[in-house]
Write a protein that holds these residues in place. Sequence first.
Motif, PDB file in Angstrom:
ATOM      1  N   PHE A 128      60.974  26.925  43.141  1.00 31.05           N
ATOM      2  CA  PHE A 128      60.309  26.340  41.982  1.00 31.05           C
ATOM      3  C   PHE A 128      59.164  27.219  41.514  1.00 31.05           C
ATOM      4  O   PHE A 128      58.397  27.735  42.305  1.00 31.05           O
ATOM      5  N   GLU A 129      59.055  27.339  40.190  1.00 33.98           N
ATOM      6  CA  GLU A 129      57.942  28.087  39.624  1.00 33.98           C
ATOM      7  C   GLU A 129      56.732  27.181  39.443  1.00 33.98           C
ATOM      8  O   GLU A 129      56.863  26.057  38.973  1.00 33.98           O
ATOM      9  N   THR A 130      55.584  27.654  39.823  1.00 39.22           N
ATOM     10  CA  THR A 130      54.333  26.980  39.513  1.00 39.22           C
ATOM     11  C   THR A 130      53.603  27.840  38.492  1.00 39.22           C
ATOM     12  O   THR A 130      53.856  29.036  38.394  1.00 39.22           O
ATOM     13  N   PRO A 131      52.706  27.279  37.717  1.00 42.60           N
ATOM     14  CA  PRO A 131      52.019  28.086  36.706  1.00 42.60           C
ATOM     15  C   PRO A 131      51.239  29.220  37.362  1.00 42.60           C
ATOM     16  O   PRO A 131      50.503  29.002  38.324  1.00 42.60           O
ATOM     17  N   HIS A 132      51.396  30.409  36.842  1.00 44.76           N
ATOM     18  CA  HIS A 132      50.680  31.567  37.368  1.00 44.76           C
ATOM     19  C   HIS A 132      49.765  32.093  36.273  1.00 44.76           C
ATOM     20  O   HIS A 132      50.229  32.382  35.166  1.00 44.76           O
ATOM     21  N   GLN A 133      48.499  32.228  36.579  1.00 45.54           N
ATOM     22  CA  GLN A 133      47.513  32.607  35.577  1.00 45.54           C
ATOM     23  C   GLN A 133      46.604  33.701  36.117  1.00 45.54           C
ATOM     24  O   GLN A 133      46.076  33.593  37.218  1.00 45.54           O
ATOM     25  N   ASP A 134      46.453  34.752  35.326  1.00 41.35           N
ATOM     26  CA  ASP A 134      45.492  35.806  35.632  1.00 41.35           C
ATOM     27  C   ASP A 134      44.530  35.875  34.454  1.00 41.35           C
ATOM     28  O   ASP A 134      44.809  36.519  33.437  1.00 41.35           O
ATOM     29  N   LEU A 135      43.406  35.178  34.596  1.00 38.30           N
ATOM     30  CA  LEU A 135      42.403  35.125  33.530  1.00 38.30           C
ATOM     31  C   LEU A 135      41.119  35.829  33.964  1.00 38.30           C
ATOM     32  O   LEU A 135      40.040  35.526  33.463  1.00 38.30           O
ATOM     33  N   SER A 136      41.274  36.782  34.888  1.00 37.95           N
ATOM     34  CA  SER A 136      40.100  37.479  35.424  1.00 37.95           C
ATOM     35  C   SER A 136      39.389  38.308  34.364  1.00 37.95           C
ATOM     36  O   SER A 136      38.184  38.560  34.472  1.00 37.95           O
ATOM     37  N   GLU A 137      40.098  38.731  33.318  1.00 41.03           N
ATOM     38  CA  GLU A 137      39.477  39.524  32.252  1.00 41.03           C
ATOM     39  C   GLU A 137      39.036  38.664  31.066  1.00 41.03           C
ATOM     40  O   GLU A 137      38.469  39.181  30.107  1.00 41.03           O
ATOM     41  N   MET A 138      39.296  37.379  31.124  1.00 42.07           N
ATOM     42  CA  MET A 138      38.882  36.492  30.034  1.00 42.07           C
ATOM     43  C   MET A 138      37.401  36.178  30.173  1.00 42.07           C
ATOM     44  O   MET A 138      36.959  35.696  31.215  1.00 42.07           O
ATOM     45  N   PRO A 139      36.592  36.446  29.151  1.00 39.96           N
ATOM     46  CA  PRO A 139      35.139  36.234  29.251  1.00 39.96           C
ATOM     47  C   PRO A 139      34.752  34.763  29.251  1.00 39.96           C
ATOM     48  O   PRO A 139      35.490  33.913  28.728  1.00 39.96           O
ATOM     49  N   ASP A 140      33.624  34.462  29.842  1.00 39.23           N
ATOM     50  CA  ASP A 140      33.041  33.121  29.795  1.00 39.23           C
ATOM     51  C   ASP A 140      31.940  33.154  28.744  1.00 39.23           C
ATOM     52  O   ASP A 140      30.850  33.664  28.983  1.00 39.23           O
ATOM     53  N   LEU A 141      32.236  32.603  27.571  1.00 38.38           N
ATOM     54  CA  LEU A 141      31.339  32.756  26.420  1.00 38.38           C
ATOM     55  C   LEU A 141      30.425  31.564  26.187  1.00 38.38           C
ATOM     56  O   LEU A 141      29.660  31.550  25.241  1.00 38.38           O
ATOM     57  N   GLY A 142      30.506  30.553  27.032  1.00 36.66           N
ATOM     58  CA  GLY A 142      29.616  29.411  26.867  1.00 36.66           C
ATOM     59  C   GLY A 142      30.059  28.497  25.740  1.00 36.66           C
ATOM     60  O   GLY A 142      31.228  28.140  25.640  1.00 36.66           O
TER      61      GLY A 142
END
Length: 459
Positions: A128-142
């Motif tokens: 089974f596939e589970t959601p895989h997310q790589d958001l390490s480069e996504m900024p936290d902009l507040g």
Amino acid sequence: MNLKELLKVADKIVFAQTGQHLDDLEEAVLRGTLQHETYKQIAKDFDCSESNVRNTGSKLWQIFSEELGEDISKSNFRSAMERLQNSILFNFAQNVSGSLNICGESRHPPDIPDPISLQENLSNFKSFETPHQDLSEMPDLGGFYGRIYELETLKTWIIKEQCRLIAITGISGIGKTALGVQLVQQIKDEFEFVIWCNFDPSRTLAEFQTNLISFFSQSQQRDLSVSVPKALTLIKYLQQYRCLVVLDNIHNLFRSGDLAGKYQPQYEDYQTFFKQIKELSHQSCLLLMGWEQPRIVTEVKSKNSVIHSLQLTGLNLKAAQEILNDYGLTKIDKIETIVKRYQGNPLWLKSIANVLEELGESATKVLLNDPLFLPEEVKESLSQQCDRLSELEKQVMSLLVAENHPVSLVKLLENSKIISADLLNALQSLFRRSLIEKQENYYIILPIIKQYIASLNDL
């Protein structure tokens, strides 16, 4: 398996766990999920509240998770069900299909294994596939301000219309990345794979594709009894899985000193890649953000296209006021004048708010009496974008700066020695860069851009 078969197997799993067949709402939730609909759309189609749909979905995912020993959610339900055709559970469902009353007339099917024994049989089932997310480069902009319409538009394109290629463009500081972050946070669970990439000017297409393939392939969790295939090509992953790939700062692909959207020599193969994303059938979405966008995006105008472009403009007064409020500027005078002067650009408004916060709101009067005050942060952001202009664009910008009112194409031709074809190309490029606006048949340069260019001419 087709939709009907998937629902049939899902019904048997729920029956094995609860002794009850799917009711109408449960079937609607599963059907909508399999068709990549949002909870909001399912609720609208079924004529009930979104919260009711969410609660029903939550209960169903819990049933499937407990029964199958895997984390099942809305985003990975379809892929999990499709893999059942080669699993023990699928064989069980086929074997008992003759003894179960699918129409729901009987509530006591014979000889169905109890959940414990079924769980033991599936203990090694890992396909089974589970959601895989790589958001390490996504900024936290507040904080995030306004953009409700833009968010809904993007979600419609991506979730409902399943567009393959979308570009968010606009002048520096207008909020492209902030909108992208908010969008990803709201729709990431609709996808099996989500990755955010900030375009690195040193990254070739081959390196970009290799990184994506590595992310997709390493994230997969497969049954040890099933042979692991060789790594797929990138487009094959996008076809096999529902993927969201975000590529920020896309303008780094394009030449500086040329018209908008012309590729640097080392990145020309991206043109073929974007064409492939557009033309080949797949279930994924590539979201691009930057000052410029590929010409393959700007050339598409059809409402039914799998490609869309969203050019951001300034925030409305209410959203702009929220920015100033966050800086403690709740009683600032002539707020409408300030917002209009700085075109509702979030970065520019924050820069002004910083000045007023540090010098006091009494500086507002001085600021409003200035022709158009440009904080250093604003100058730096404009410099980065305007330095990319071609010589032809710079000439046209100078013509527009010299005008105090919107100017027609005829007058621009009269006031310059630029041939008509070059002038049209330059105007089109400047419009795509969001540096000028068109008002009916007249062109105008944004006031803050005009002030910036005038300040350069004074040096």
